[in-house]
Design a protein around this motif. Structure first.
Motif, PDB file in Angstrom:
ATOM      1  N   GLU B  10       0.795  -1.242   0.000  1.00 43.55           N
ATOM      2  CA  GLU B  10       0.000   0.000   0.000  1.00 43.55           C
ATOM      3  C   GLU B  10       0.830   1.297   0.000  1.00 43.55           C
ATOM      4  N   PRO B  11       1.796   1.419   0.915  1.00 47.03           N
ATOM      5  CA  PRO B  11       2.550   2.679   0.925  1.00 47.03           C
ATOM      6  C   PRO B  11       3.313   2.919  -0.374  1.00 47.03           C
ATOM      7  N   ARG B  12       3.771   1.870  -0.980  1.00 46.52           N
ATOM      8  CA  ARG B  12       4.528   2.005  -2.223  1.00 46.52           C
ATOM      9  C   ARG B  12       3.657   2.625  -3.322  1.00 46.52           C
ATOM     10  N   THR B  13       2.390   2.161  -3.371  1.00 42.71           N
ATOM     11  CA  THR B  13       1.459   2.679  -4.372  1.00 42.71           C
ATOM     12  C   THR B  13       1.215   4.161  -4.139  1.00 42.71           C
ATOM     13  N   LYS B  14       1.044   4.527  -2.858  1.00 39.65           N
ATOM     14  CA  LYS B  14       0.765   5.926  -2.520  1.00 39.65           C
ATOM     15  C   LYS B  14       1.949   6.819  -2.902  1.00 39.65           C
ATOM     16  N   ALA B  15       3.137   6.347  -2.551  1.00 39.89           N
ATOM     17  CA  ALA B  15       4.335   7.130  -2.835  1.00 39.89           C
ATOM     18  C   ALA B  15       4.478   7.363  -4.328  1.00 39.89           C
ATOM     19  N   ARG B  16       4.188   6.350  -5.099  1.00 36.84           N
ATOM     20  CA  ARG B  16       4.333   6.453  -6.537  1.00 36.84           C
ATOM     21  C   ARG B  16       3.333   7.472  -7.110  1.00 36.84           C
ATOM     22  N   ALA B  17       2.080   7.388  -6.580  1.00 39.22           N
ATOM     23  CA  ALA B  17       1.053   8.313  -7.063  1.00 39.22           C
ATOM     24  C   ALA B  17       1.494   9.750  -6.793  1.00 39.22           C
ATOM     25  N   LYS B  18       2.101   9.981  -5.630  1.00 41.37           N
ATOM     26  CA  LYS B  18       2.538  11.322  -5.264  1.00 41.37           C
ATOM     27  C   LYS B  18       3.641  11.816  -6.217  1.00 41.37           C
ATOM     28  N   THR B  19       4.573  10.934  -6.512  1.00 44.42           N
ATOM     29  CA  THR B  19       5.697  11.297  -7.369  1.00 44.42           C
ATOM     30  C   THR B  19       5.240  11.590  -8.795  1.00 44.42           C
ATOM     31  N   ASP B  20       4.198  10.898  -9.228  1.00 42.67           N
ATOM     32  CA  ASP B  20       3.769  11.034 -10.610  1.00 42.67           C
ATOM     33  C   ASP B  20       2.989  12.309 -10.902  1.00 42.67           C
ATOM     34  N   LYS B  21       2.628  13.068  -9.878  1.00 42.47           N
ATOM     35  CA  LYS B  21       1.906  14.323 -10.120  1.00 42.47           C
ATOM     36  C   LYS B  21       2.787  15.245 -10.943  1.00 42.47           C
ATOM     37  N   PRO B  22       2.213  15.895 -11.959  1.00 39.58           N
ATOM     38  CA  PRO B  22       3.064  16.732 -12.809  1.00 39.58           C
ATOM     39  C   PRO B  22       3.568  18.005 -12.128  1.00 39.58           C
ATOM     40  N   TRP B  23       4.753  18.375 -12.502  1.00 42.96           N
ATOM     41  CA  TRP B  23       5.379  19.608 -12.017  1.00 42.96           C
ATOM     42  C   TRP B  23       5.717  20.462 -13.224  1.00 42.96           C
ATOM     43  N   GLN B  24       5.783  21.760 -12.987  1.00 37.71           N
ATOM     44  CA  GLN B  24       6.072  22.676 -14.091  1.00 37.71           C
ATOM     45  C   GLN B  24       7.348  23.464 -13.813  1.00 37.71           C
ATOM     46  N   VAL B  25       8.189  23.534 -14.803  1.00 42.45           N
ATOM     47  CA  VAL B  25       9.364  24.404 -14.707  1.00 42.45           C
ATOM     48  C   VAL B  25       8.936  25.772 -15.234  1.00 42.45           C
ATOM     49  N   VAL B  26       9.093  26.779 -14.376  1.00 38.85           N
ATOM     50  CA  VAL B  26       8.654  28.130 -14.735  1.00 38.85           C
ATOM     51  C   VAL B  26       9.868  29.065 -14.790  1.00 38.85           C
ATOM     52  N   MET B  58       9.418  35.639 -25.056  1.00 40.63           N
ATOM     53  CA  MET B  58       8.553  36.822 -25.087  1.00 40.63           C
ATOM     54  C   MET B  58       7.480  36.735 -23.992  1.00 40.63           C
ATOM     55  N   ALA B  59       7.012  35.501 -23.729  1.00 39.81           N
ATOM     56  CA  ALA B  59       6.024  35.317 -22.651  1.00 39.81           C
ATOM     57  C   ALA B  59       6.658  35.689 -21.299  1.00 39.81           C
ATOM     58  N   VAL B  60       7.906  35.280 -21.110  1.00 41.21           N
ATOM     59  CA  VAL B  60       8.622  35.629 -19.873  1.00 41.21           C
ATOM     60  C   VAL B  60       8.734  37.151 -19.779  1.00 41.21           C
ATOM     61  N   HIS B  61       9.117  37.760 -20.879  1.00 41.97           N
ATOM     62  CA  HIS B  61       9.349  39.213 -20.907  1.00 41.97           C
ATOM     63  C   HIS B  61       8.058  40.000 -20.678  1.00 41.97           C
ATOM     64  N   GLN B  62       6.981  39.571 -21.358  1.00 42.88           N
ATOM     65  CA  GLN B  62       5.742  40.356 -21.310  1.00 42.88           C
ATOM     66  C   GLN B  62       4.823  39.990 -20.144  1.00 42.88           C
ATOM     67  N   GLN B  63       4.792  38.699 -19.807  1.00 48.37           N
ATOM     68  CA  GLN B  63       3.873  38.276 -18.728  1.00 48.37           C
ATOM     69  C   GLN B  63       4.602  38.023 -17.416  1.00 48.37           C
ATOM     70  N   GLY B  64       5.915  38.108 -17.451  1.00 51.62           N
ATOM     71  CA  GLY B  64       6.688  37.919 -16.223  1.00 51.62           C
ATOM     72  C   GLY B  64       7.051  36.479 -15.930  1.00 51.62           C
ATOM     73  N   ARG B  65       6.450  35.540 -16.659  1.00 54.25           N
ATOM     74  CA  ARG B  65       6.740  34.128 -16.419  1.00 54.25           C
ATOM     75  C   ARG B  65       6.248  33.271 -17.580  1.00 54.25           C
ATOM     76  N   ALA B  66       6.847  32.109 -17.714  1.00 51.78           N
ATOM     77  CA  ALA B  66       6.373  31.157 -18.723  1.00 51.78           C
ATOM     78  C   ALA B  66       6.672  29.748 -18.260  1.00 51.78           C
ATOM     79  N   ILE B  67       5.698  28.865 -18.473  1.00 52.86           N
ATOM     80  CA  ILE B  67       5.912  27.449 -18.162  1.00 52.86           C
ATOM     81  C   ILE B  67       6.663  26.863 -19.353  1.00 52.86           C
ATOM     82  N   VAL B  68       7.834  26.318 -19.104  1.00 51.27           N
ATOM     83  CA  VAL B  68       8.646  25.832 -20.218  1.00 51.27           C
ATOM     84  C   VAL B  68       8.715  24.307 -20.289  1.00 51.27           C
TER      85      VAL B  68
END
Lengths: 149, 96
Positions: B10-26, B58-68
């Motif tokens: 059980e804990p292994r499944t939970k840990a994996r689900a947590k790790t698989d959540k997407p992250w964004q580099v901004v 340009m998105a970084v420059h104009q909007q202050g941030r961009a998800i890359v």
């Protein structure tokens, strides 16, 4: 100071007066700061950025500043020009960037297009702005002539 | 036998689900880094085409941030490390 591209694909800096050397020697000083720690503040604590990444980046940034300082000191001693070749362009660019980031952190000049040097009253800050502007010019030349693909 | 069977999985499944959540580099804007340099770094690190990199820059420059980039945390941290090494302001955020 005269700056220009070389036939070999590098950039040549020709200091003509003592003040030119002073500005070049300031690159390393202006860049000294806590850039890696400032960048780490953008990360959450779970990432352990301070423990893992900061020391590595500090070392990398310090190497860039030292390399540029050594090159300038040697050129000054030899009374020679400074040649930035392709191989060392990234090091120079990085050291100049650190210097500009350091000055920005200290003086909060803001974007270049909105800053007028004549309106900066503090002479120390104004001198810092001119240095930052000079560093930016060298960076632009590096991108244009040396770091191109 | 019974005590060993179920809790081990059980804990292994939970840990994996947590790790698989997407992250964004901004990538975040700053008043120092040159626009051309930002584009170059995006091309170098993420392998974007010049057009893609320019749009993001340009998105970084104009909007202050961009998800890359979006993906796993570990790889995201590696990318942020590379962006910090290039002296760009960047962070890692959980995708909404």
């Amino acid at each position: 100071m005269t700056i220009g591209p070389t036939v070999a694909g590098g950039l040549k800096l020709v200091p003509e007066a003592e003040k030119d050397w002073i500005v070049l020697l300031e690159i390393a000083n202006d860049g000294e700061g806590k850039l890696s720690k400032r960048l780490a503040k953008l990360m959450d604590e779970d990432s352990m950025w301070d423990e893992i990444v900061v020391p590595e980046l500090e070392q990398e940034f310090s190497k860039q500043r030292l390399a540029v300082m050594r090159e300038v000191v040697k050129a000054k001693e030899d009374k020679s020009d400074i040649h930035i070749v392709k191989k060392s362009a990234e090091i120079w660019y990085g050291a100049l960037n650190q210097a500009r980031l350091g000055l920005e952190e200290r003086y909060k000049f803001g974007p270049r297009e909105f800053t007028e040097a004549s309106k900066i009253e503090d002479p120390v800050a104004r001198a810092a702005y001119y240095r930052s502007d000079f560093y930016c010019t060298v960076q632009s030349l590096l991108l244009q002539y040396v770091m191109k693909d | 036998m019974k005590a060993v069977e179920s809790p081990a999985h059980e804990p292994r499944t939970k840990a994996r689900a947590k790790t698989d959540k997407p992250w964004q580099v901004v990538v975040l804007d700053d008043p120092v880094n040159l626009m051309e340099y930002v584009s170059r770094i995006l091309i170098k690190i993420f392998g974007f085409s010049s057009e893609q990199a320019n749009v993001l820059m340009m998105a970084v420059h104009q909007q202050g941030r961009a998800i890359v980039w979006t993906g796993g945390r570990e790889k995201g941290e590696m990318y942020v490390n590379q962006l910090h090494s290039a002296q760009l302001n960047a962070t890692l955020e959980k995708a909404e």
